[in-house]
Write an enzyme that holds these catalytic residues in place. Sequence first.
Site, PDB file in Angstrom:
ATOM      1  CG  HIS A  42      -2.104  -0.890   1.116  1.00 34.33           C
ATOM      2  ND1 HIS A  42      -2.053  -2.204   1.518  1.00 34.33           N
ATOM      3  CD2 HIS A  42      -3.350  -0.680   0.620  1.00 34.33           C
ATOM      4  CE1 HIS A  42      -3.220  -2.766   1.281  1.00 34.33           C
ATOM      5  NE2 HIS A  42      -4.036  -1.877   0.731  1.00 34.33           N
TER       6      HIS A  42
ATOM      7  CE  LYS B 246      -3.891  -0.387   4.747  1.00 30.06           C
ATOM      8  NZ  LYS B 246      -5.230   0.186   4.970  1.00 30.06           N
TER       9      LYS B 246
HETATM   10  N1  LIG Z   1     -13.068  -1.212   2.718  1.00 27.37           N
HETATM   11  C1  LIG Z   1     -12.399  -0.799   1.629  1.00 27.37           C
HETATM   12  O1  LIG Z   1     -12.642  -1.265   0.491  1.00 27.37           O
HETATM   13  C2  LIG Z   1     -11.336   0.259   1.761  1.00 27.37           C
HETATM   14  C3  LIG Z   1     -10.650   0.732   0.643  1.00 27.37           C
HETATM   15  C4  LIG Z   1      -9.730   1.779   0.810  1.00 27.37           C
HETATM   16  C5  LIG Z   1      -9.508   2.303   2.085  1.00 27.37           C
HETATM   17  N2  LIG Z   1     -10.187   1.765   3.143  1.00 27.37           N
HETATM   18  C6  LIG Z   1     -10.031   2.308   4.504  1.00 27.37           C
HETATM   19  O2  LIG Z   1     -10.788   3.513   4.583  1.00 27.37           O
HETATM   20  C7  LIG Z   1     -10.177   4.384   5.546  1.00 27.37           C
HETATM   21  C8  LIG Z   1      -9.908   5.735   4.895  1.00 27.37           C
HETATM   22  O3  LIG Z   1      -8.950   5.586   3.862  1.00 27.37           O
HETATM   23  P1  LIG Z   1      -8.389   6.840   3.058  1.00 27.37           P
HETATM   24  O4  LIG Z   1      -7.322   6.325   2.166  1.00 27.37           O
HETATM   25  O5  LIG Z   1      -9.517   7.605   2.468  1.00 27.37           O
HETATM   26  O6  LIG Z   1      -7.739   7.683   4.253  1.00 27.37           O
HETATM   27  P2  LIG Z   1      -7.553   9.260   4.343  1.00 27.37           P
HETATM   28  O7  LIG Z   1      -6.598   9.469   5.470  1.00 27.37           O
HETATM   29  O8  LIG Z   1      -7.234   9.837   3.018  1.00 27.37           O
HETATM   30  O9  LIG Z   1      -9.010   9.775   4.768  1.00 27.37           O
HETATM   31  C9  LIG Z   1      -9.553   9.666   6.058  1.00 27.37           C
HETATM   32  C10 LIG Z   1     -10.366  10.926   6.316  1.00 27.37           C
HETATM   33  O10 LIG Z   1     -11.017  10.780   7.594  1.00 27.37           O
HETATM   34  C11 LIG Z   1     -10.992  12.060   8.208  1.00 27.37           C
HETATM   35  N3  LIG Z   1     -11.195  11.926   9.661  1.00 27.37           N
HETATM   36  C12 LIG Z   1     -10.274  11.711  10.630  1.00 27.37           C
HETATM   37  N4  LIG Z   1     -10.875  11.659  11.839  1.00 27.37           N
HETATM   38  C13 LIG Z   1     -12.191  11.859  11.609  1.00 27.37           C
HETATM   39  C14 LIG Z   1     -13.314  11.955  12.466  1.00 27.37           C
HETATM   40  N5  LIG Z   1     -13.218  11.807  13.793  1.00 27.37           N
HETATM   41  N6  LIG Z   1     -14.538  12.140  11.898  1.00 27.37           N
HETATM   42  C15 LIG Z   1     -14.662  12.304  10.553  1.00 27.37           C
HETATM   43  N7  LIG Z   1     -13.617  12.247   9.701  1.00 27.37           N
HETATM   44  C16 LIG Z   1     -12.404  12.027  10.224  1.00 27.37           C
HETATM   45  C17 LIG Z   1      -9.630  12.639   7.835  1.00 27.37           C
HETATM   46  O11 LIG Z   1      -9.619  14.052   7.980  1.00 27.37           O
HETATM   47  C18 LIG Z   1      -9.498  12.186   6.400  1.00 27.37           C
HETATM   48  O12 LIG Z   1      -9.973  13.174   5.498  1.00 27.37           O
HETATM   49  C19 LIG Z   1      -8.904   3.649   6.027  1.00 27.37           C
HETATM   50  O13 LIG Z   1      -9.222   2.956   7.218  1.00 27.37           O
HETATM   51  C20 LIG Z   1      -8.618   2.685   4.898  1.00 27.37           C
HETATM   52  O14 LIG Z   1      -7.875   1.557   5.298  1.00 27.37           O
HETATM   53  C21 LIG Z   1     -11.088   0.778   3.005  1.00 27.37           C
END
Ligand SMILES: NC(=O)c1ccc[n+]([C@@H]2O[C@H](COP(=O)([O-])OP(=O)(O)OC[C@H]3O[C@@H](n4cnc5c(N)ncnc54)[C@H](O)[C@@H]3O)[C@@H](O)[C@H]2O)c1
Length: 252
Positions: free
Chosen positions: A145, A149
Amino acid sequence: MMRLLINGAAGRMGINVINSAKKSGYFDYIVGIDKYAKNKKFEIPVYCSTSDIDTKEKFDCIIDFSTKEALYDILPYALKTKTPIVIATTGFDEKDEKYIKEASKSIPIFKSGNMSIGVNTLISVVEQVSKAIGSISDIEIIEQHHNQKIDSPSGTALMLAKAVEDNTEISNVTNGREGIVGKRPQKELGIHSVRGGSIIGKHEVLFILDKEVLTFKHEAEDRAIFANGSIEAALFLSKEKPGLYNMRDIIK
Ligand SMILES: NC(=O)c1ccc[n+]([C@@H]2O[C@H](COP(=O)([O-])OP(=O)(O)OC[C@H]3O[C@@H](n4cnc5c(N)ncnc54)[C@H](O)[C@@H]3O)[C@@H](O)[C@H]2O)c1
């Protein structure tokens, strides 16, 4: 038409979900929440927390791609407003998982560490191959990744590990190896996490036999695959009773 709330709207995935939701044509009202939304510009209204949402506002579904900590803002909100929620965030611990399971007795919850059709097909393949040759293979998982991450191993690697564990006698999962660890026990499953650059997500499962290796691999080329999967999950969930659902309930 439906009303959608996106948690983590300013993140890599949140922005993809906004685009997918708009393109899908299923939603006439889309709102976001992001703790760090202040002073940023968005195509939709984005609040900093659920407490900023007008109590009269109602949503048909929430999609959450945020952080482990954010669960304790969004899930109480989903429970209070009886709103179905798709939880796609990864990196939860046992306490979080218990909370989600308990909440699913009151509202419909869809939870998957990977929302793509390809990865969920890979999981089915790994289950079958584990059943067939798991007892005679050394099995290793390699996940790759991007360097932003925060959890490791990835939620998808853990799902793949579970697919192996549920279909073999393997129960000892090791995250990497270091030092004089001794010879590899056959009932061990190794997970290795590579972090770097902008890799969206690559997962490989190796079944290593004597003089031959089977490799099953998935590579994500665009985050839209996860965003589109979460929209499908939201549509599915809007018709369901309280319970805990996953991709198996969609891909049959
Ligand atoms: N299930 C899936 O298919 C899948 C795919 C990709 C990523 N993910 C997961 O999704 C999550 C997000 O990934 P990403 O790449 O977008 O990360 P990212 O860091 O780009 O985005 C996360 C967002 O959450 C916000 N955030 C932080 N604390 C918060 C709160 N208390 N309330 C609301 N928002 C808050 C941050 O400001 C940020 O904008 C990770 O856990 C990742 O592993 C899951």
